[in-house]
Design an enzyme around this catalytic site. Structure first.
Site, PDB file in Angstrom:
ATOM      1  N   GLU A 286      58.829  39.614  97.481  1.00 38.03           N
ATOM      2  CA  GLU A 286      58.743  40.975  96.936  1.00 38.03           C
ATOM      3  C   GLU A 286      57.298  41.504  96.923  1.00 38.03           C
ATOM      4  O   GLU A 286      56.979  42.410  96.156  1.00 38.03           O
ATOM      5  CB  GLU A 286      59.321  41.010  95.517  1.00 38.03           C
ATOM      6  CG  GLU A 286      60.755  40.510  95.388  1.00 38.03           C
ATOM      7  CD  GLU A 286      61.788  41.430  96.018  1.00 38.03           C
ATOM      8  OE1 GLU A 286      61.455  42.172  96.969  1.00 38.03           O
ATOM      9  OE2 GLU A 286      62.934  41.391  95.550  1.00 38.03           O
TER      10      GLU A 286
ATOM     11  N   TYR B  11      57.700  52.515  70.825  1.00 37.83           N
ATOM     12  CA  TYR B  11      57.047  51.543  71.713  1.00 37.83           C
ATOM     13  C   TYR B  11      57.566  51.611  73.137  1.00 37.83           C
ATOM     14  O   TYR B  11      56.832  51.314  74.078  1.00 37.83           O
ATOM     15  CB  TYR B  11      57.105  50.123  71.125  1.00 37.83           C
ATOM     16  CG  TYR B  11      55.859  49.870  70.310  1.00 37.83           C
ATOM     17  CD1 TYR B  11      55.653  50.563  69.118  1.00 37.83           C
ATOM     18  CD2 TYR B  11      54.857  49.029  70.761  1.00 37.83           C
ATOM     19  CE1 TYR B  11      54.485  50.403  68.397  1.00 37.83           C
ATOM     20  CE2 TYR B  11      53.696  48.861  70.046  1.00 37.83           C
ATOM     21  CZ  TYR B  11      53.509  49.545  68.861  1.00 37.83           C
ATOM     22  OH  TYR B  11      52.344  49.397  68.165  1.00 37.83           O
TER      23      TYR B  11
HETATM   24  P1  13P Z   1      60.915  35.572  95.049  1.00 37.07           P
HETATM   25  O1  13P Z   1      61.438  34.212  94.651  1.00 37.07           O
HETATM   26  O2  13P Z   1      60.677  35.685  96.523  1.00 37.07           O
HETATM   27  O3  13P Z   1      59.716  35.968  94.213  1.00 37.07           O
HETATM   28  O4  13P Z   1      62.059  36.618  94.706  1.00 37.07           O
HETATM   29  C1  13P Z   1      62.656  36.585  93.440  1.00 37.07           C
HETATM   30  C2  13P Z   1      63.194  37.909  93.055  1.00 37.07           C
HETATM   31  O5  13P Z   1      63.111  38.279  91.909  1.00 37.07           O
HETATM   32  C3  13P Z   1      63.823  38.744  94.091  1.00 37.07           C
HETATM   33  O6  13P Z   1      63.979  40.052  93.624  1.00 37.07           O
END
Ligand code: 13P
Length: 212
Positions: A73, A119
């Site tokens: 990501e 908040y």
């Molecule tokens: P990654 O393990 O590649 O960080 O992905 C996890 C995730 O949250 C996908 O949206």
């Protein structure tokens, strides 16, 4: 904060988020800006068991230079860190209640969670755009998220996926992600109950007093 302290802080926040159920399995990822690049959690890593020396380091051109292979990501983190120069960190979670709202709200909505508490407004701000669904790791999400970030959003909900939140510091990003999850939980608890929300004047007062 120097790099070693930042690595330790990413691991500590990851452990805490995981321990409280804000992240399960290997879901979620955290990034933090360095003077000459970015630290980001490795792909397929569990936020509860991160190791400081294995965190991925990217250079200024977003190339992987050390540590384990980075989160798939990277694009969602780059979208915020490039669109918002003041942002120092980004947190992506699949936290249950925010993700539930991400399944209920229509892409394009900008306020899927009402301003129920101060908040939420103080940490997340005025808007929470709902970005259309993209497969995890799809680079096509980057312009969609960057557009929302350039429009003033500090956080977005990815449809049917989950929240992405930035902050000036790692602490701020994590705190905002936590407030977002709790606000989503409240919104679902109170759905249909006719709960009182903050007025537009109260929201503006908060943003004027605490920033937004
Ligand atoms: P990654 O393990 O590649 O960080 O992905 C996890 C995730 O949250 C996908 O949206």
């Amino acid at each position: 904060m120097d790099e070693q302290a930042l690595r330790a802080a990413i691991c500590a926040h990851g452990r805490s988020l995981f321990a409280r159920g804000f992240s399960v399995g290997s879901a979620g990822n955290i990034s933090a800006r360095l003077p000459d690049g970015v630290l980001i959690t490795p792909t397929n890593s569990c936020l509860g068991r991160l190791e400081p020396e294995r965190i991925s380091r990217l250079d200024r051109a977003w190339r992987h230079v050390s540590g384990d292979p980075p989160s798939k990501e990277v694009f969602m983190h780059r979208a915020f860190l490039e669109a918002r120069p003041e942002a120092g960190a980004v947190v992506h979670l699949h936290s249950t209640h925010a993700t539930a709202i991400a399944c209920l709200a229509a892409p394009g909505e900008t306020a899927p969670i009402p301003p129920l508490t101060p908040y939420f407004v103080m940490r997340v701000g005025r808007t929470l755009p709902v970005v259309p669904y993209f497969r995890p790791g799809d680079p096509a999400m980057e312009p969609a998220i960057a557009g929302a970030a350039r429009g003033g959003a500090k956080a977005v909900l990815l449809a049917n996926h989950g929240p992405v939140v930035c902050g000036r510091t790692l602490d701020e990003a994590v705190h905002a992600a936590e407030e977002l999850e709790e606000a989503a939980r409240l919104a679902l608890l109170l759905r249909g109950a006719g709960a009182r929300t903050l007025t537009p004047g109260q929201v503006e007062e908060l943003l004027a007093t605490f920033g937004g």
